[in-house]
Design a protein around this motif. Structure first.
Motif, PDB file in Angstrom:
ATOM      1  N   LEU A 154       0.955 -17.839  17.503  1.00  0.00           N
ATOM      2  CA  LEU A 154       0.631 -17.896  16.092  1.00  0.00           C
ATOM      3  C   LEU A 154       1.587 -18.869  15.419  1.00  0.00           C
ATOM      4  CD1 LEU A 154      -0.119 -14.165  15.159  1.00  0.00           C
ATOM      5  CD2 LEU A 154      -1.592 -15.875  16.238  1.00  0.00           C
ATOM      6  N   TRP A 155       1.012 -19.898  14.790  1.00  0.00           N
ATOM      7  CA  TRP A 155       1.787 -21.003  14.215  1.00  0.00           C
ATOM      8  C   TRP A 155       1.524 -21.100  12.729  1.00  0.00           C
ATOM      9  CZ3 TRP A 155      -0.199 -26.550  13.813  1.00  0.00           C
ATOM     10  CH2 TRP A 155       0.816 -27.437  13.435  1.00  0.00           C
ATOM     11  N   ASP A 156       2.588 -21.045  11.940  1.00  0.00           N
ATOM     12  CA  ASP A 156       2.501 -21.263  10.498  1.00  0.00           C
ATOM     13  C   ASP A 156       2.566 -22.770  10.270  1.00  0.00           C
ATOM     14  OD1 ASP A 156       2.936 -21.595   7.782  1.00  0.00           O
ATOM     15  OD2 ASP A 156       4.196 -19.819   7.597  1.00  0.00           O
ATOM     16  N   ALA A 157       1.417 -23.352   9.924  1.00  0.00           N
ATOM     17  CA  ALA A 157       1.346 -24.806   9.817  1.00  0.00           C
ATOM     18  C   ALA A 157       2.145 -25.329   8.637  1.00  0.00           C
ATOM     19  CB  ALA A 157      -0.111 -25.250   9.714  1.00  0.00           C
ATOM     20  N   SER A 158       2.134 -24.603   7.509  1.00  0.00           N
ATOM     21  CA  SER A 158       2.838 -25.099   6.324  1.00  0.00           C
ATOM     22  C   SER A 158       4.339 -25.155   6.545  1.00  0.00           C
ATOM     23  CB  SER A 158       2.516 -24.212   5.118  1.00  0.00           C
ATOM     24  OG  SER A 158       2.882 -22.869   5.373  1.00  0.00           O
ATOM     25  N   ALA A 159       4.884 -24.172   7.264  1.00  0.00           N
ATOM     26  CA  ALA A 159       6.317 -24.168   7.565  1.00  0.00           C
ATOM     27  C   ALA A 159       6.616 -24.845   8.895  1.00  0.00           C
ATOM     28  CB  ALA A 159       6.839 -22.735   7.594  1.00  0.00           C
TER      29      ALA A 159
END
Length: 771
Positions: free
Chosen positions: A717-722
């Protein structure tokens, strides 16, 4: 001086210690236990013969740091109901070294559910309380096999295996050595831990490992070089031969007449080089003249003790006695594996058609032969002599990931085949230890696995998995799973457990749920190039079935396109390189886009103020965006530079004017693209988990977008904005498809995630507030 306690007294002391220490483990698995508990509690329980879930509480396991739980369980009693959490964790342990405690907790929660609640409906799968109430995920439904007997996890496909004895002056035990596709050699102890740092040896794959003496080892690679290593010390002695433009096809030891044994290396152009085993200098000895092709070499002896060299090229095995070469046997297909048997002059081989054969090279006039036709479903990739229940046996491995055991006189199987890997097995060896003999297998799935070498292991075997070729999850309110396994497609209601077959005796290559006239229907792409639209509640073969025809090859991806002012649309991407849009009311084609050069492997769509956009990617490495209103390409083609684009996902639609999407590539990266500027990606994420096969997206906390990507072992799971990883969920096998659906019956925001892979299917809720 006090006397050492007796065995029973010693165990009692450790039982008491384990019981007392277990009381100190916090009930909340989010709270880190004392370092002593993390490191030593499982060892105290094992020595006290109480290695179970009560004495090693589940809340400890996400923090457990001894990295020896699997070994402790292996030498103990057989698994019991009191070890369900321990057994689940032991299967994940090889993957855990770089995981955060939260990722460990999540992975363990899902693994335990998969092991205990297979095919159970949601209302029954949560009947037992779980110690992981605060986990970021809640399992809903599972048909997923846990990883079995993983002894070590590698960074690349494991291509070779052997064992080395450290030497007469060393007190160390026999070590296992692996070579991989990236040219790295690793030396492992009996518990799977590394004995020395990884050794970068070659520019190509290490396809051959040959133990010599005093811990020395010869390596052969696809870069055309042969190198000598001191394995126990982790040192490279030196390169002894290089043949540019070729690869090393085989290594063996061979004893010429009246000479000391020599090391032989065969190259892909048919050249054989010989080296003495003291200074590793090249020596001139009589050798057979080979065709200009790769050869397999095996040194053996005849009954009189004289040396004999066996060599295989194409479909023929020949033998060389130091004076003359003689063609000894011919076979139905190219020989892939060759091994000398303990009996002088005897050898075994396997070919690319899956045939296994035995020969006696000492009998040239009337050669004795035993053959097991179609011993395996696919090429035989490796052979090894092993000891099973104090008797010698032949182990064979195949490209289908299975292992078989054979007695050699006569050639008959021992038990059933064992599904050992989810990918081709590249190498076999055996290892003896305190817990008995073990069969070590290594494969293209990057794992080294460890199996007890007993007849019981193979008594019932384990059937090969039916490949899951397609899956889809409905958006709700009742979540329905459509899944194709082998040649059968069915639907499951994960709330009630009800299942319903919808297609029999046909291979399905893609699935999607579509809504037509307020009814949820299943779209299935078939191997005859057509797409069928089915009502899962109707009788099979009813008049409501609709077939869409137009592709010249099977569709590999289906996508329900959100409402765009037109009728309900279905998009299909095919191996013929085309993308087609279908009107599900009229069942007529709306548009055909033929701009991709090769197979279209993935589709994704999003709603916009002016209609809907459709993205397509595939084997040409390009991403194209299509406007489903104007039926033209939207913007320029995106050159992803990820080799094959395996999957694509848009960020979830909102009121923002910008549009972003992410591509999952064969090179193992995620790339985030902004459609307003496609010259280069906005961000790039590499979880270092092999090929990324699937990606999907959901939104949390209003504006944060999370992309879920599937690699060879895990979901990331990757937080794209951060631009940071939030969670790694270990599955243990490649996941080939990810889909999301909103969860509409919860007081807290969450997303339902479907993960389908080589080991089965898993559905779980992701809790937004816990990430």
């Amino acid at each position: 001086m006090s006397q050492r306690p007796s065995g029973d007294r010693h165990a009692e002391i450790h039982r008491q210690l384990a019981a007392a220490l277990a009381e100190l483990v916090p009930d909340d698995p989010h709270i880190p236990p004392h370092p002593y508990l993390r490191r030593h509690l499982a060892q105290h329980a094992a020595q006290g013969r109480v290695l179970d879930d009560a004495h090693v509480p589940p809340a400890l396991l996400p923090w457990e740091s001894s990295s020896a739980l699997g070994r402790l369980l292996a030498v103990g009693d057989s698994p019991s109901a009191r070890q369900q959490w321990l057994q689940a964790w032991a299967k994940l342990e090889p993957y855990s070294h770089n995981l955060s405690p939260m990722s460990r907790l999540t992975s363990l929660h899902l693994a335990h559910h998969a092991a205990t609640s297979r095919h159970k409906p949601r209302m029954h799968s949560h009947s037992k309380p779980t110690p992981f109430a605060g986990s970021p995920v809640s399992p809903l439904w599972s048909d997923c096999a846990s990883p079995d007997n993983v002894w070590a996890l590698n960074d690349a496909a494991v291509t070779s295996l052997t064992t080395v004895a450290p030497g007469r002056r060393s007190k160390s035990r026999t070590l296992l050595v692996t070579g991989d596709d990236h040219g790295v050699v690793r030396v492992l102890r009996h518990d799977g831990s590394t004995a020395v740092p990884p050794i970068a040896v070659h520019e190509g794959a290490v396809d051959h490992l040959l133990p010599l003496h005093e811990g020395l080892l010869a390596t052969g690679s696809t870069d055309g070089t042969v190198t000598i290593l001191d394995a126990p010390r982790g040192r490279t002695i030196g390169q002894i031969h290089q043949r540019p433009g070729t690869w090393v096809s085989s290594l063996t030891l061979y004893k010429p007449q009246n000479r000391a044994p020599v090391l032989l290396a065969a190259f892909s152009d048919g050249y054989i080089a010989a080296f003495n085993t003291a200074a590793f200098q090249e020596v001139d000895i009589p050798l057979p003249r080979l065709e200009r092709a790769a050869a397999l070499l095996r040194g053996t002896t005849l009954p009189d003790g004289s040396g004999l060299l066996l060599y295989a090229q194409h479909d023929t095995v020949s033998c060389f006695d130091g004076r003359a070469a003689l063609t000894h046997s011919r076979h139905p297909a190219t020989i892939r594996a060759l091994v000398a048997l303990p009996a002088p002059g005897h050898y075994a081989g396997g070919d690319t058609n899956g045939n296994l054969f035995l020969h006696d090279a000492a009998s040239t006039r009337h050669p004795r032969m035993a053959r097991a036709d179609k011993a395996m479903n696919g090429p035989i990739t490796a052979l090894a002599m092993v000891t099973v229940d104090d008797r010698q046996a032949l182990a064979s491995a195949g490209a289908d990931g299975t292992v078989c055991l054979w007695q050699t006189h006569p050639l008959e199987p021992i038990g059933e085949s064992l599904q050992a890997h989810s990918a081709p097995i590249n190498a076999l060896t055996s290892l003896s230890g305190r817990s008995g003999a073990r069969l070590i297998t290594a494969g293209a799935d990057r794992t080294v696995r460890n199996w007890p070498l007993t007849g019981n292991t193979f008594q019932h075997g384990r059937p090969a998995w039916n490949p899951i070729t397609a899956s889809a999850l409905s958006s709700g309110p009742a979540h329905l799973l459509a899944i194709s396994e082998g040649t059968r497609t069915l639907t499951w209601d994960i709330d009630t457990g009800e299942k319903r077959p919808v297609i029999d005796h046909e291979t399905v290559t893609a699935l999607a749920w579509v809504r037509v006239h307020q009814r949820m229907l299943v779209a299935a792409a078939l191997s005859d190039n057509s797409i069928v639209i089915l009502d899962p509640n109707a009788e099979r073969h009813s008049s409501t079935e609709v077939r869409l025809k137009g592709h010249y090859s099977p569709a590999l991806a289906l996508e329900a396109v959100p409402g765009s002012g037109r009728s309900s649309l279905l998009a299909s991407g095919s191996a013929d390189g085309s993308v087609r849009l279908w009107d599900l009311h009229t069942h007529e084609p709306v548009a055909v886009f033929t701009d991709h050069k090769f197979s279209v492997r993935c589709l994704a769509s999003t709603r916009t103020a002016s209609g809907a956009l459709l993205a397509s990617g595939g084997s040409d490495g390009n991403l194209r965006i299509w406007d489903t209103t104007s039926l033209t390409q939207h913007g320029p083609t995106i050159r992803c530079d990820q080799n094959i684009v395996n999957d694509v996902a848009f960020e979830p639609s909102d009121d923002r004017t910008g549009r972003q999407l992410v591509t999952a590539g064969q090179v193992g990266t995620l790339k985030l693209w902004d459609l307003e500027s496609v010259a280069k990606p906005v961000h790039e994420f590499n979880p270092r988990d092999g090929d990324l096969n699937a990606v999907t997206a959901f939104r949390i906390h209003g504006r944060r977008v999370v992309f879920a990507a599937a690699g060879s072992t895990s979901i990331h799971l990757w937080d794209a904005s951060a631009n940071r990883q939030l969670l790694q969920i270990v599955i243990g096998y490649p996941v080939n498809a990810l889909r999301v659906a909103p969860h509409q019956h919860s007081s807290e925001p969450s997303t339902v995630l479907l993960a389908t892979g080589e080991a089965g299917t898993m559905i779980f809720r992701v809790h937004h507030d816990r990430l």
